[in-house]
Scaffold this motif. Structure first.
Motif, PDB file in Angstrom:
ATOM      1  N   VAL A 101      36.395  46.633  48.490  1.00 12.81           N
ATOM      2  CA  VAL A 101      36.300  45.386  47.603  1.00 12.81           C
ATOM      3  C   VAL A 101      37.393  45.789  46.466  1.00 12.81           C
ATOM      4  O   VAL A 101      37.704  46.900  45.937  1.00 12.81           O
ATOM      5  N   LYS A 102      37.893  44.539  46.171  1.00 12.40           N
ATOM      6  CA  LYS A 102      39.122  44.473  45.217  1.00 12.40           C
ATOM      7  C   LYS A 102      38.471  43.881  44.167  1.00 12.40           C
ATOM      8  O   LYS A 102      37.812  42.537  44.273  1.00 12.40           O
ATOM      9  N   THR A 103      38.705  44.124  42.890  1.00 13.85           N
ATOM     10  CA  THR A 103      38.091  43.533  41.637  1.00 13.85           C
ATOM     11  C   THR A 103      39.213  43.149  40.748  1.00 13.85           C
ATOM     12  O   THR A 103      40.336  43.950  40.316  1.00 13.85           O
ATOM     13  N   ILE A 104      39.281  41.873  40.395  1.00 12.54           N
ATOM     14  CA  ILE A 104      40.281  41.267  39.556  1.00 12.54           C
ATOM     15  C   ILE A 104      39.647  40.512  38.311  1.00 12.54           C
ATOM     16  O   ILE A 104      38.297  40.261  38.589  1.00 12.54           O
ATOM     17  N   GLY A 105      40.363  40.288  37.501  1.00 13.67           N
ATOM     18  CA  GLY A 105      39.892  39.273  36.262  1.00 13.67           C
ATOM     19  C   GLY A 105      40.568  38.040  36.163  1.00 13.67           C
ATOM     20  O   GLY A 105      41.564  38.059  36.631  1.00 13.67           O
ATOM     21  N   ILE A 106      39.846  36.987  35.412  1.00  9.64           N
ATOM     22  CA  ILE A 106      40.430  35.599  35.269  1.00  9.64           C
ATOM     23  C   ILE A 106      39.732  35.384  33.959  1.00  9.64           C
ATOM     24  O   ILE A 106      39.008  36.016  33.378  1.00  9.64           O
ATOM     25  N   SER A 107      40.384  34.396  33.207  1.00  9.94           N
ATOM     26  CA  SER A 107      39.778  33.817  32.157  1.00  9.94           C
ATOM     27  C   SER A 107      39.501  32.506  32.092  1.00  9.94           C
ATOM     28  O   SER A 107      39.078  31.774  30.815  1.00  9.94           O
ATOM     29  N   ALA A 108      39.880  31.784  32.943  1.00 11.10           N
ATOM     30  CA  ALA A 108      39.779  30.131  33.129  1.00 11.10           C
ATOM     31  C   ALA A 108      39.375  29.613  34.379  1.00 11.10           C
ATOM     32  O   ALA A 108      39.916  30.428  35.517  1.00 11.10           O
ATOM     33  N   VAL A 109      38.434  28.658  34.562  1.00  7.05           N
ATOM     34  CA  VAL A 109      38.274  27.946  35.924  1.00  7.05           C
ATOM     35  C   VAL A 109      38.383  26.662  35.656  1.00  7.05           C
ATOM     36  O   VAL A 109      37.462  26.029  34.960  1.00  7.05           O
ATOM     37  N   HIS A 110      39.145  25.817  36.527  1.00  7.65           N
ATOM     38  CA  HIS A 110      39.253  24.557  36.535  1.00  7.65           C
ATOM     39  C   HIS A 110      38.592  24.037  37.762  1.00  7.65           C
ATOM     40  O   HIS A 110      39.008  24.608  38.952  1.00  7.65           O
ATOM     41  N   ILE A 111      37.577  23.178  37.707  1.00  5.07           N
ATOM     42  CA  ILE A 111      37.249  22.596  39.324  1.00  5.07           C
ATOM     43  C   ILE A 111      37.259  21.236  39.180  1.00  5.07           C
ATOM     44  O   ILE A 111      37.202  20.456  38.312  1.00  5.07           O
ATOM     45  N   ALA A 112      37.228  20.702  40.328  1.00  8.06           N
ATOM     46  CA  ALA A 112      37.274  19.303  40.570  1.00  8.06           C
ATOM     47  C   ALA A 112      36.231  19.208  41.750  1.00  8.06           C
ATOM     48  O   ALA A 112      36.222  19.755  42.693  1.00  8.06           O
ATOM     49  N   LEU A 113      35.313  17.887  41.611  1.00  6.40           N
ATOM     50  CA  LEU A 113      34.363  17.555  42.713  1.00  6.40           C
ATOM     51  C   LEU A 113      34.499  16.363  43.218  1.00  6.40           C
ATOM     52  O   LEU A 113      35.413  15.366  42.637  1.00  6.40           O
ATOM     53  N   ASP A 114      34.184  15.990  44.322  1.00  7.13           N
ATOM     54  CA  ASP A 114      33.939  14.728  44.936  1.00  7.13           C
ATOM     55  C   ASP A 114      32.922  13.952  44.514  1.00  7.13           C
ATOM     56  O   ASP A 114      32.154  14.464  43.739  1.00  7.13           O
ATOM     57  N   GLU A 115      32.690  12.753  45.030  1.00  9.57           N
ATOM     58  CA  GLU A 115      31.705  11.784  44.688  1.00  9.57           C
ATOM     59  C   GLU A 115      30.217  12.172  45.042  1.00  9.57           C
ATOM     60  O   GLU A 115      29.295  12.014  44.479  1.00  9.57           O
TER      61      GLU A 115
END
Length: 546
Positions: free
Chosen positions: A210-224
């Motif tokens: 298992v590799k663990t990293i960090g992020i600080s933002a999540v941008h998501i797009a959804l369909d209809e």
């Protein structure tokens, strides 16, 4: 004279009947056919010593005492019963594989048309298949002396315990591999053991990495249908882009999420670790303190891991605004269903959204902080604005904005800023990349204004996410000279994107005086590189609109 002749005939008949009865009493085979003794078949065609076989044929007679049955090896068989068409015998000690001979008293011996096989009593293994496999696979063992009863047989593989067979015949055993280790295959029958000459091989146990990293933002797009189209997880040199597809599995573990009710879209705040990102010291991965995205399905031979844990961390901002002002989960494209409100898109919705199949289209992982990594971050904006003095050939400021980010650089002596200057920077350098398709046009409303557009810019109606391949042919400006400990990156790549009918992915140019001639695209782009006097004033995500 006539009377004496009749008496003589009577005496002759009487003597004939007496002779007939006498013959019948002496020969028990009187009622069988007197043809050639014939063996037609033997059932079964193979057997162990001590087992019973049936010889089928004709003209055997009805007296077992008048019959002799021998197996090859001159082994005399015991007859259990016999009639004119069948003889039941016990395979005798000393019997060998070969023809069976039947002799009826007073007639010539006859042999079986086929060889009869005497099965070996000593067990042996000739082969097994497959020669490697996993728990649950089926195996077939071929050999001799296995018998016919599954109750008498146990099979071991390597150092494993005994396995009961599924089927047993004298020459073949089938079983399900339920346990064992790499090693010889052995058959145990009534205290006797036979082992294979070669090993059965289990695949080596794969260590789960298992590799663990960090992020600080999540941008998501959804369909209809409110299904995930794309998700961009990034921060401090790490970037994972997830798209609709297969190849990986994902799930989200989070202790909490709160939406920001003032927006039309359910942007919000995922629980985060209150620290910067260090891939060498990833922090909590249990999901009890911060949101954790867990991805599986990686090829460990290629990546070095088969699971990637992505922990949400606090956003690094290079000035006095607290990161809590900025949502860390932002919707790029979203159509809220009638009757729903932002609170309906909380933890339960996100856990369902980030579950199941997904395709990892881009993966960039930064080295640990201990290695002094050079960190790159990609962002998209819809517009760039630059102010130029054409006489002095001087750049006053440029502003990269729109979409989700803003980077603002200003000439401090002539334009007192609102925010601190030179934040997290040493000496900024700028360079435009992939701009061969740039086109310049003059504003129809002002002689001071021009614009530069690119036919190869990103397009996407609010759901544009940068992939690594976009650095090959999409126009972007590369800004270097940042301090990653303060800004979260050393290099910022800013891509222009055309989002909708009012965003042209253009560079808007404002001249302080009317140019003596129309500028070229090259001249305008080079104006961004004159950063000696410019200071970084704003460098952060934008507050969501609406």
């Amino acid at each position: 004279m006539r009377k004496n002749h009749q008496h003589s005939i009577f005496i002759c008949l009487l003597l004939g009947l007496q002779l007939l009865f006498s013959c019948s009493k002496d020969d028990p085979n009187t009622h069988s056919s007197d043809g050639l003794v014939t063996i037609i078949s033997i059932n079964p065609e193979s057997a162990y010593i001590g087992e019973t076989v049936t010889i089928n044929g004709k003209n055997f007679g009805n007296d077992p005492d008048a019959l002799t049955v021998k197996f090859k090896g001159d082994a005399l068989a015991k007859i259990k019963k016999a009639n004119d068409t069948e003889i039941d015998v016990i395979v005798p000690d000393g019997a060998e594989t070969g023809e069976i001979t039947v002799t009826r008293q007073g007639k010539s011996p006859v042999s079986s048309p086929k060889s009869f096989s005497v099965l070996a009593t000593d067990i042996s293994i000739l082969s097994f298949a497959p020669v490697s496999g996993n728990i649950g696979d089926l195996m077939t063992i071929k050999g001799n002396g296995f018998g016919r009863s599954s109750e008498d047989i146990l099979i071991t593989i390597g150092e494993g315990e005994g396995i009961k067979p599924l089927t047993v015949s004298p020459t073949e055993i089938t079983l399900a591999v339920t346990q064992g280790t790499t090693g010889k295959v052995s058959v145990i029958k009534q205290g006797k053991t036979a082992s294979s000459t070669n090993d059965f091989t289990f695949p080596p146990k794969v260590n789960h990495v298992v590799k663990t990293i960090g992020i600080s933002a999540v941008h998501i797009a959804l369909d209809e249908k409110e299904q995930l189209v794309v998700a961009d997880l990034f921060g401090e040199g790490n970037r994972i882009v997830l798209r609709k597809g297969t190849g990986n599995k994902m799930r989200l573990e989070t202790p909490g999420f709160s939406t920001a009710p003032r927006f039309e879209m359910p942007h919000g705040f995922l629980r985060e670790l209150p620290a910067g990102i260090d891939n060498g010291n990833p922090g909590d991965t249990t999901g009890t303190r911060a949101a954790v995205f867990k991805l599986t399905g990686f090829n460990k031979a290629e990546t070095g891991f088969d699971q990637l844990n992505i922990v949400v961390h606090d956003l690094v901002l290079p000035y006095h605004y607290h990161s809590g002002w900025f949502v860390n989960l932002r919707y790029l494209n979203y159509i809220q269903r009638i009757g729903k409100k932002n609170d309906d898109y909380g933890v339960s919705f996100l856990k369902q959204l980030f579950s199941g199949d997904v395709q990892v289209s881009t993966m960039t992982i930064a080295p640990p902080r201990s290695q002094n990594p050079y960190l790159i971050q990609d962002i998209v904006v819809t517009n760039a604005i630059i102010a130029i003095d054409p006489i002095r050939n001087y750049t006053y400021q440029f502003n990269l904005t729109g979409g989700n980010y803003r980077a603002f650089f200003i000439d401090a002596p002539n334009n007192p800023p609102t925010f601190p200057l030179n934040i997290g920077t040493a000496k900024i350098k700028a360079e435009w990349v992939n701009t061969s398709l740039a086109k310049v046009s003059k504003s129809p409303h002002s002689d001071y204004d021009y614009s530069v557009t690119f036919s190869n810019s990103l397009t996407g109606n609010h759901n544009v996410v940068v992939d690594n391949r976009d650095t090959v042919d999409r126009p972007f400006i590369r800004l270097t000279g940042f301090d990653n400990k303060i800004c979260g990156f050393d290099q910022l790549r800013v891509f222009l994107v055309k989002e909708g009918p009012y965003d042209s992915a253009s560079i808007d140019v404002v001249y302080t005086s009317i140019p003596t001639r129309p500028p070229t695209a090259k001249e305008i782009l080079e104006a961004f590189t004159r950063t000696e006097a410019l200071k970084c004033s704003v460098l952060s995500p934008k507050w969501p609109e609406g």
